[in-house]
Design an enzyme around this catalytic site. Structure first.
Site, PDB file in Angstrom:
ATOM      1  N   GLU A  12      47.330  26.895  41.568  1.00 48.95           N
ATOM      2  CA  GLU A  12      48.437  27.131  40.638  1.00 48.95           C
ATOM      3  C   GLU A  12      48.976  25.824  40.068  1.00 48.95           C
ATOM      4  O   GLU A  12      49.307  25.737  38.880  1.00 48.95           O
ATOM      5  CB  GLU A  12      49.558  27.914  41.328  1.00 48.95           C
ATOM      6  CG  GLU A  12      49.173  29.301  41.809  1.00 48.95           C
ATOM      7  CD  GLU A  12      48.975  30.304  40.678  1.00 48.95           C
ATOM      8  OE1 GLU A  12      49.154  29.926  39.498  1.00 48.95           O
ATOM      9  OE2 GLU A  12      48.631  31.457  40.974  1.00 48.95           O
ATOM     10  N   ARG A  62      48.712  25.257  36.006  1.00 48.70           N
ATOM     11  CA  ARG A  62      49.999  25.330  35.313  1.00 48.70           C
ATOM     12  C   ARG A  62      50.554  23.943  34.986  1.00 48.70           C
ATOM     13  O   ARG A  62      50.939  23.675  33.850  1.00 48.70           O
ATOM     14  CB  ARG A  62      51.013  26.121  36.147  1.00 48.70           C
ATOM     15  CG  ARG A  62      50.550  27.533  36.461  1.00 48.70           C
ATOM     16  CD  ARG A  62      51.649  28.383  37.051  1.00 48.70           C
ATOM     17  NE  ARG A  62      51.120  29.613  37.635  1.00 48.70           N
ATOM     18  CZ  ARG A  62      51.794  30.740  37.762  1.00 48.70           C
ATOM     19  NH1 ARG A  62      53.040  30.811  37.345  1.00 48.70           N
ATOM     20  NH2 ARG A  62      51.243  31.812  38.306  1.00 48.70           N
ATOM     21  N   ASP A 100      38.447  36.520  39.592  1.00 45.70           N
ATOM     22  CA  ASP A 100      38.417  36.565  38.131  1.00 45.70           C
ATOM     23  C   ASP A 100      38.023  35.264  37.446  1.00 45.70           C
ATOM     24  O   ASP A 100      37.051  35.191  36.695  1.00 45.70           O
ATOM     25  CB  ASP A 100      39.771  37.053  37.604  1.00 45.70           C
ATOM     26  CG  ASP A 100      40.961  36.295  38.190  1.00 45.70           C
ATOM     27  OD1 ASP A 100      40.763  35.450  39.091  1.00 45.70           O
ATOM     28  OD2 ASP A 100      42.096  36.554  37.757  1.00 45.70           O
ATOM     29  N   GLU A 160      46.554  39.277  30.059  1.00 41.86           N
ATOM     30  CA  GLU A 160      45.085  39.343  29.970  1.00 41.86           C
ATOM     31  C   GLU A 160      44.568  40.219  28.829  1.00 41.86           C
ATOM     32  O   GLU A 160      43.595  39.860  28.156  1.00 41.86           O
ATOM     33  CB  GLU A 160      44.500  39.792  31.309  1.00 41.86           C
ATOM     34  CG  GLU A 160      44.457  38.714  32.367  1.00 41.86           C
ATOM     35  CD  GLU A 160      45.821  38.406  32.984  1.00 41.86           C
ATOM     36  OE1 GLU A 160      45.970  37.342  33.614  1.00 41.86           O
ATOM     37  OE2 GLU A 160      46.745  39.243  32.831  1.00 41.86           O
TER      38      GLU A 160
END
Length: 596
Positions: A180, A184, A313, A492
């Site tokens: 993360e 980010r 994913d 998404e």
């Protein structure tokens, strides 16, 4: 009277000579032959028209062969997913684009008022929170920088930049998620550096952060640990999941570290990130799919679920995007991507029960305790996360990059420009987007976190009002909603709509995106500022959860803004998006390593 007769005799036709009679006979015969020939010609044309209508491909092929042309390059029908009637090009839709900017101002204004600098924002209680007790590192601020730059919100951007310059502090003795923090914060800083015209502040901050994160890669295999203590510069083993690292988290650091290496001319960032991919490639599971966990001690996949949703994913996403990032110069990533997509088609792509919606199922390992050999069977589960909705757009992008027969393709692409695999992937991508749009058929117009699909053996066929294709498990109105039923402001589906529109210019994708935006405005927008998660998409009036995810500013609203912007705003030919929607420029690498 004589005069009249004489006049009549004078005007009467003279008797033809012998030669004239022969000529006239021949002329009549010739005219008769031409009439027969015309009739035959008309008959042949009629038969040809009927044959062309009934059997178009063989007839076209025969004509091209008769003309001496090779029938193999015969143009095919258009690809699915667009129509000449709904093609509008890539011009901006200014009113809708500006409506998205206003939504961003509503969200950011509340955060800046109530929680400036905090990692996360709670819009109902008007409070911020940090990810560690030692303090935060400004997740929300950095995640939103490039969105403000793209939207032209200069005043807001300048205040955010001031915070980065004077208040951002990485000396936090707390554990931050490696993945993360990379996507980010590191990704946000690198994107802001590029879009700001190379503002050195962001590159210096990015380099400091990356240096503090490098110890996460200090494992026996080189796979990164899931947590990093930024102050101590120490990787932290996971307390749960038996010390394993998720596949997506290990393999979704590469765009950021590679670009930083290109900017700084420091090979270490590239080598650490690339070594992870070498380990993954060496540990390939036989079908070409990746289970969602890996062992950082041994550098191998461990038996666990296989899916394109959470923990899996972005592994598939970054295979393609690493190939794109360096101008399609590293064939290893194209090969890994194509291998994985083939396996997905072979093992995970399924069709729904009633209308044939295309979705990706999950494979769940099951142990048979009665089997003395300890063999594992795999159960196919008809369940798809909202997260999987990135994959439709990813397949379209891959079809026009790894599946392109030349260096570039048209907008929209023509069938003859794509390989057979490219055409297959394009068609599947279009269908997956259709499915994700279908899951928005709820009372709020928003899709749930998890959708379950009907299969013949689910034993709910006889239930009254049983769903035809998909349903939300356990989401009764008025009941305590399950996790599956929520909408968390996720991007998404909109991400895939943005890519689909940029590759086709088809209005339908903007129409879908605008409908989703209106649903967000109606059900997630809070009058006092900000937007919030709703806990059940199939219940009206909605119930909110006190959370506005940082990706709402970074991804959801950015992709909506770009969907309604013109094609020259962050063109796909020049940029690749990290998994947090931070655009990074495509470049030709100056570093070459053994793996590449």
């Amino acid at each position: 009277m004589q005069e009249s007769k004489a006049r009549k005799r004078k005007t009467a036709s003279p008797r033809p000579s012998h030669d004239e009679a022969v000529h006239n006979k021949r002329t009549n015969q010739s005219q008769g032959s031409r009439s027969i020939a015309n009739l035959l010609l008309y008959a042949v044309v009629a038969v040809a028209v009927v044959a062309l209508y009934q059997y178009p491909k063989p007839v076209k092929r025969a004509i091209r062969t008769w003309l001496g042309q090779d029938g193999s390059d015969e143009p095919e029908q258009q690809l699915p997913g667009w129509s000449p009637h709904s093609y509008i090009g890539l011009e901006a839709d200014v009113p809708k684009r500006d409506a998205v900017v206003a939504a961003f101002e509503h969200a950011w204004g509340a955060y800046e008022r109530d929680a400036m600098g905090a990692d996360e924002y709670h819009p109902i209680s008007h409070k911020g929170s940090n990810l560690t007790e030692a303090g935060g590192i400004g997740y929300t601020v950095v995640d939103a920088l490039d969105t403000m730059l793209l939207m032209g919100l200069d005043a807001e951007y300048q205040r955010a930049r001031h915070w980065v310059a004077h208040k951002m502090d990485f000396e936090r003795d707390g554990n931050f998620n490696t993945f993360e923090t990379t996507i980010r914060v590191l990704g946000g800083l690198l994107s802001a550096y590029h879009l700001s015209g190379d503002d050195r502040l962001y590159l210096d901050r990015a380099r400091e952060l990356a240096d503090r994160m490098l110890p996460a890669f200090d494992t026996p295999s080189g796979l990164p640990l899931p947590m990093i203590n930024l102050a101590r510069r120490e990787g932290v083993w996971a307390h749960d999941n038996q010390g394993l690292v998720s596949t997506a988290e290990a393999s979704t650091l590469q765009l950021e570290f590679r670009y930083l290496s290109e900017l700084t001319d420091e090979d270490v960032y590239w080598e650490k990130a690339e070594h992870v991919m070498a380990v993954i490639k060496a540990g390939r599971m036989p079908p070409g799919l990746a289970s969602i966990f890996m062992d950082p001690r041994e550098g191998r996949f461990v038996t666990s679920a296989i899916r394109l949703g959470s923990r899996g994913d972005s592994y598939y996403e970054y295979l393609l995007k690493q190939f794109i990032q360096t101008g399609r110069t590293e064939a290893v990533y194209r090969d890994m991507y194509e291998d994985a997509v083939q396996a997905i088609h072979d093992h995970l792509i399924q069709k729904s029960l009633e209308t044939g919606l295309t979705y990706t199922a999950e494979l769940i390992p099951e142990y048979n305790s009665a089997d003395p050999r300890g063999e594992i069977s795999w159960r196919l589960t008809p369940k798809q996360d909202f997260l999987v909705c990135f994959f439709g757009g990813n397949l379209l992008l891959g079809a026009t990059r790894s599946g392109a027969l030349g260096q570039g393709v048209s907008i929209p692409p023509r069938p003859e420009e794509l390989s057979e695999q490219g055409k297959r992937d394009w068609a599947t991508g279009v269908e997956l987007i259709r499915t994700c749009i279908a899951t928005h058929d709820t009372k709020t117009g928003l899709a749930p976190e998890i959708a379950h699909f009907r299969i013949p053996s689910d034993n709910i066929q006889g239930i009254r009002n049983a769903p035809g294709d998909w349903y939300i498990k356990g989401a009764g109105v008025g009941e305590h909603p399950p996790y599956d039923a929520r909408y968390m402001l996720r991007p998404e589906t909109i991400e895939s709509l943005f890519i689909a529109f940029r590759l086709t210019g088809d209005k339908r994708y903007r129409d879908y995106g605008w409908a989703i935006f209106q649903a967000i405005e109606k059900h997630c927008r809070l009058p006092g500022g900000g937007y919030a998660t709703i806990v059940n998409v199939d219940e009206v009036p909605v119930r909110h959860e006190d959370k506005m995810e940082t990706f709402f500013l970074s991804e959801t609203l950015k992709y909506l803004f770009l969907l309604f912007s013109d094609g020259d705003t962050i063109p796909l030919s020049k940029y690749v998006f990290n998994t947090e929607a931070h655009p990074l420029p495509i470049f030709t690498p100056s570093i070459r390593t053994g793996f590449s």
